[in-house]
Design an enzyme around this catalytic site. Sequence first.
Site, PDB file in Angstrom:
ATOM      1  CG  LEU C 239     -32.133  59.326  10.558  1.00  0.00           C
ATOM      2  CD1 LEU C 239     -30.995  58.681  10.226  1.00  0.00           C
ATOM      3  CD2 LEU C 239     -32.667  58.876  11.935  1.00  0.00           C
ATOM      4  CG  ASP C 240     -33.992  58.033   7.711  1.00  0.00           C
ATOM      5  OD1 ASP C 240     -33.092  57.493   7.136  1.00  0.00           O
ATOM      6  OD2 ASP C 240     -34.820  57.661   8.687  1.00  0.00           O
TER       7      ASP C 240
END
Lengths: 296, 296, 296, 296
Positions: C239-240
Site C-alpha cells: 500500500l502506498d
Amino acid sequence: MRDIAPKIRIRISMNTSIIALLHGPDKPGIVAGVAGWILENGGSILHADQHHDGQQGVFFQRVEWVHADGSDPDDRAKSFYEMAVKMGMKIKTALSSDRPKVAIMVSKAGHAFHELVQNWQAGDLPCDISVVLGNHRDLESVATSHGLPFVFTPIAKETKAATEKQQIEIFREYGVQLVVMARYMQVLSDSFLDHCGAPVINIHHSFLPAFAGARPYHQAYERGVKIIGATAHYATAVLDDGPIIHQDVRPVSHRKSVLDLMRLGRDLEKLVLAEAVRLHLENRILVYGNKTVVFD
Amino acid sequence: MRDIAPKIRIRISMNTSIIALLHGPDKPGIVAGVAGWILENGGSILHADQHHDGQQGVFFQRVEWVHADGSDPDDRAKSFYEMAVKMGMKIKTALSSDRPKVAIMVSKAGHAFHELVQNWQAGDLPCDISVVLGNHRDLESVATSHGLPFVFTPIAKETKAATEKQQIEIFREYGVQLVVMARYMQVLSDSFLDHCGAPVINIHHSFLPAFAGARPYHQAYERGVKIIGATAHYATAVLDDGPIIHQDVRPVSHRKSVLDLMRLGRDLEKLVLAEAVRLHLENRILVYGNKTVVFD
Amino acid sequence: MRDIAPKIRIRISMNTSIIALLHGPDKPGIVAGVAGWILENGGSILHADQHHDGQQGVFFQRVEWVHADGSDPDDRAKSFYEMAVKMGMKIKTALSSDRPKVAIMVSKAGHAFHELVQNWQAGDLPCDISVVLGNHRDLESVATSHGLPFVFTPIAKETKAATEKQQIEIFREYGVQLVVMARYMQVLSDSFLDHCGAPVINIHHSFLPAFAGARPYHQAYERGVKIIGATAHYATAVLDDGPIIHQDVRPVSHRKSVLDLMRLGRDLEKLVLAEAVRLHLENRILVYGNKTVVFD
Amino acid sequence: MRDIAPKIRIRISMNTSIIALLHGPDKPGIVAGVAGWILENGGSILHADQHHDGQQGVFFQRVEWVHADGSDPDDRAKSFYEMAVKMGMKIKTALSSDRPKVAIMVSKAGHAFHELVQNWQAGDLPCDISVVLGNHRDLESVATSHGLPFVFTPIAKETKAATEKQQIEIFREYGVQLVVMARYMQVLSDSFLDHCGAPVINIHHSFLPAFAGARPYHQAYERGVKIIGATAHYATAVLDDGPIIHQDVRPVSHRKSVLDLMRLGRDLEKLVLAEAVRLHLENRILVYGNKTVVFD
C-alpha cells in the site's frame, strides 16, 4: 593557497570526458552522425540531450562522452569538431578537466560573492577564480582571506571609460574566460561588452522582464506584487535584456516592507546567480537569438 | 436546482459571525477600541488580523466575531459600523451567512469557469452564481447543465457600447455584487467599469507587470523566460494595471512551445482566479491605492 | 457523443509519429544503433532523450520519430521493435495516434474526476475514457452527462472479492489499458492488481513516503508540518509504496485546520493525478525496480 | 572584533519595542485586555497577531509595542508580564534590543555555518554568536577568521558522555541562550537535552517525517521521490521528531544522483536553518505540544 584549493568531485569514470555543444539547421541524420562518430572512434556516450526548435528549424545538442583507450582527449575533441563543422553545425567543445579562469566583479554587497566562493570551495564550480574586481573596497579583505587577488577599480562618471579599459586589461592579464557580476552596481558600457573578451553573467534582482532598471524591489513594492524574483542573464548592450539563464521566485505579502523584500531577495539572488554560473561552467547553455537552451 | 445546491461547510460555531474590514489613519487605541467594543457587547473574537503601513501611516484590520446571546447579527454589525466611523475608520461589514450574487463573464475557454463552478459546488465559494454572460455560446450548455442562467451577449466593434449597456442591465436585474471575468477575452471600457456597479475580478495569463496586454504566452516564449505565471487583479481603467490580489508561477524550460505554455498556464489561471474570488468572498481583501492587503 | 469528443491538438507534422521506450544493460553503441536505424529507414527524429543509471548500469531511452515516406507506421514500429530486441533491450512502442482505453474508478469526491474529464475534453489526455466505476453513485450523473458509461460497483467487506472480480470483468469487456483511481477510497487487493490486466495509477493525498495509509491530512495536521503534498504513483501490492510518478507540495501554516488542509489538498491532488496520467499516456514513463524514469 | 560587528538594521521607530508571546486557555476578553493595557500605559502597538486553536481551545498571541514616553522598557515588560499572568496566560517577553547569546555546533560541512555567520554579519540575526563548538577542526579557521571563539570537542563512543558534559559547561560559561546545530553530525543524548539549558534548533536534511534518521538523501534516492526537502525543528529526546519550525523543498528528477541530491540539498538546508533561527531570535515561535505556532 594549496589548502584552500577546491576539492574535485569524484566521478564514476576517472577518464576525462569530452563535452560538445552543437547547433545548426535541423536535418535528418545529425543524431546518428554524432553517435556514429563516437562509436566508431571507440567512445562511450555518458549523456546526450537534444532539442529541436520546430518554429525556427534549429537543432541543438549537448553530448558528453569518454574514450577509454588512453587517447588524448584534446585530439579527439579536435577531430570531432572538424566532423561537426563538416555537418554544417556550429560547435564548442570542452573537457571535463577544464577549469576556465573567472573574474568576479563586486561592489559593496557580499552575499552573491560569498555564495560563489563557497560553491567554488565545495567543488561545485569547475573553474579557477582568478581575480576579483571591486569598485568599492568592502569585499577586499574577504577576497584576500580566500587567497583571491583583489583589484580596486573605483568608478566615477568622468573616469568610467578609463576604468573599464583598465578592467579589460586585467581580464587579459589573467586570461579571463568568464566575467561574473556578483551584484556589481554599475551599468557596463557597450564598449566594455564589445571588448571584454569573455561572456558576462549578471544577476538582476527582479523577475525580468518585470522591473528592469534601477531599484527593482522598490518598483515591486510600489506595484504590490505577491511574488518577487531574481534573474541571471548574459549581459548585452540593452540593459537587463540579455538571454535569460535562470530565474527563481518566492511569495511575499503586504506585510513585507521594501527592506524585507531586499533581505528576502538576497537569498534568491545568490542562489540564482550561482546556479547560472554552474550551468555555464558545466557547458550546459547554448545561446541563440536572445534566448538560451539550458541542458540541465 | 435543489440537488445541485452547494453544500454549506460545517462551522465549529453554528452562530452567524460578523466580519469587519477597517482602514484609516494609524493612531493608538484602535485595536483596543475594536476589541473593547466587542467584549462589552458580549461578543467573542474568532479571528483578528491587522496591518500597519508604516510608510503611509495607515492601519488595516480584519476582525471576525460572534455574539452567542441570540442577538440579531445585522443590528450588531450596524452598531459596530457606527462606532468605527466615529473612530475615523472606513469600514465594510459582512455576515458569514451572506451569499453575494456573482456574475461570471466567459468567452470560449472553459477551464476557469469550470474551476469556479466546481469550487462553488464543493462549498468553497460562499456566493450565489446568479448569471453567466458569454460573448460566445461555447459554454452555454455547461452553464445550463449546472442550472445557471446563461445570457449570450455577442460583441462586435460597432456594437460594443450597446452590448456593455446590456450587460450592465443584466447585472442590475440580478442584483450582481461581484463580476468575475473567467478568461473573458474582451477589454472592458472605462464606461463599463464606471457603471457596472460591482467590483470586477480579472485573471491575466502572465506574471504581471511582465507581459501585460495581448498574447502574453507568446511574449513569454519570445523573451525566453524560465518561469510563467498568472495574476488575478481588480479590473481598473488602465488595462492589466489594477490592484493585484493573487499570483502564482511555475517553471518552464526551452522545451516548451507556445502551445505547451498555454496548456501549463491554464492550471495556473484557474487556480489563481478561484483563489482570488474566494479571498474576495470571504472578505479578506482591502484595496488601497493600487495595492491590496490580503488577510489570508 | 460526437460533439463532446475531445479536440485533437494540431501537430506540426501531420504524420503519425512512433514512440519507443527502451531500457536494458548499458553498453556502447545503443544511441548510435537506434539513431542509425531510424536514419537508414528514412525516419526523422522528433525527440530523443536518454538516461544512464550509473549505479545499476542500466540505459533508458525515449525516442520519437516520423517517416515521411507514407509507409505504415505500425510496420515500421514492428521492425524497430525487432531490432531493439536483438540489441538486448526491453522495448515498448506506441503511435502518436493511439488512444488507449482508460477506466476511471471513483468514490464520492469529484475534484480529481472532473479534472481528468476536463483535461480530456481539452485534448490534453490522448485516450478514450471508456468507463467510470464508482462504489458510490455520487458521480454517476456527471459521468453520464459527459456521455461516459458509469457502472455502480458497491463494496462491502463480505462482497469485496466478488466486486473486484466484477470490476476486472468490466475492464476486460471494455478492453481497458489503464486504470486511474481518482480518489477511489478502497484498498485494492493483491489479487485485483495481479489480474486487472492494466497498470493502475493512484493519487495519495500526502507527500509520500510521509503519511502513508489512512487520513494523511489528519496525520499532517497532528505532526505540524509546514508543507503538504500529493503523490501520484503506480499501485502495487504494498500500500502506498508503488513507483512514484509525480509529486507536488504547497506551504501551509499553523492557521490551517484539518478541513483547510483537505480543501487546499484537493487542488494538489487533481493536478498531480492529471499530470501523471498525461505522462503515462504520452509514453514518457519507464518503471524499473520501484522507481520511475520520467522523460518530460 | 569591532569592525566585523553586525550592522543593526535601521528601524522606523528608534525606541526599543517590547515583544510578548502569550498563550493559554481561550476566553473572551484577552485581545481587549492586552490592547487595553497597552493603551492605558501609553504604548502603541506595532504588530499584533493571534491564533485560536479551535480544537484544543488554546489562544496564542504575539504582540509588539513601543512606549514613546521614555519609560524603561524593562519595567514596562515586567508590568505587562504580571498582568498577563493574572489573566491566566503563559508569557514570555523580550526587548527588540535583546541580543541573545548563541552557540553553534558544527562538524565538517560548512554551508549551514557560513550561512548563519553571513546572515548575522548582514544584521539579519539579532544575536551574539558567542562560541562555536566542533567535533572536527575543519571549520576552526573560518570561525576564528570571523573573530568567533572555536572549541574543539571531539566525540568518540566512549567519551561521548564526558564531551557532552564539557559542551554544557561551555554553554554555561558563555551564558548561551540558544544552541544551533549547523549540520552537527552527532545524535544528542537525552541527558544533553535535559541539561543544556537552552533550546536546541536542528536542521534535518529531509522533508520530515519522511526519511528520518541517517542518510536521508540515500533514502530519498532509493525511494525515487520527485521532491527533496529540509526541515528545521527543535531537538527533543525522540530523534527527528521535535516541533517543526520551517520546511522547504525543491523538485528533482531521475537524472539526479545521490551526490546531486546532497549538493542541491545544501542550499535548502542552509536557508531553512537560517530562517528558523531568525524566527526564533525575533520571538516569532510558540511551541505547544509537539507543534509550533509561527507568527511570520
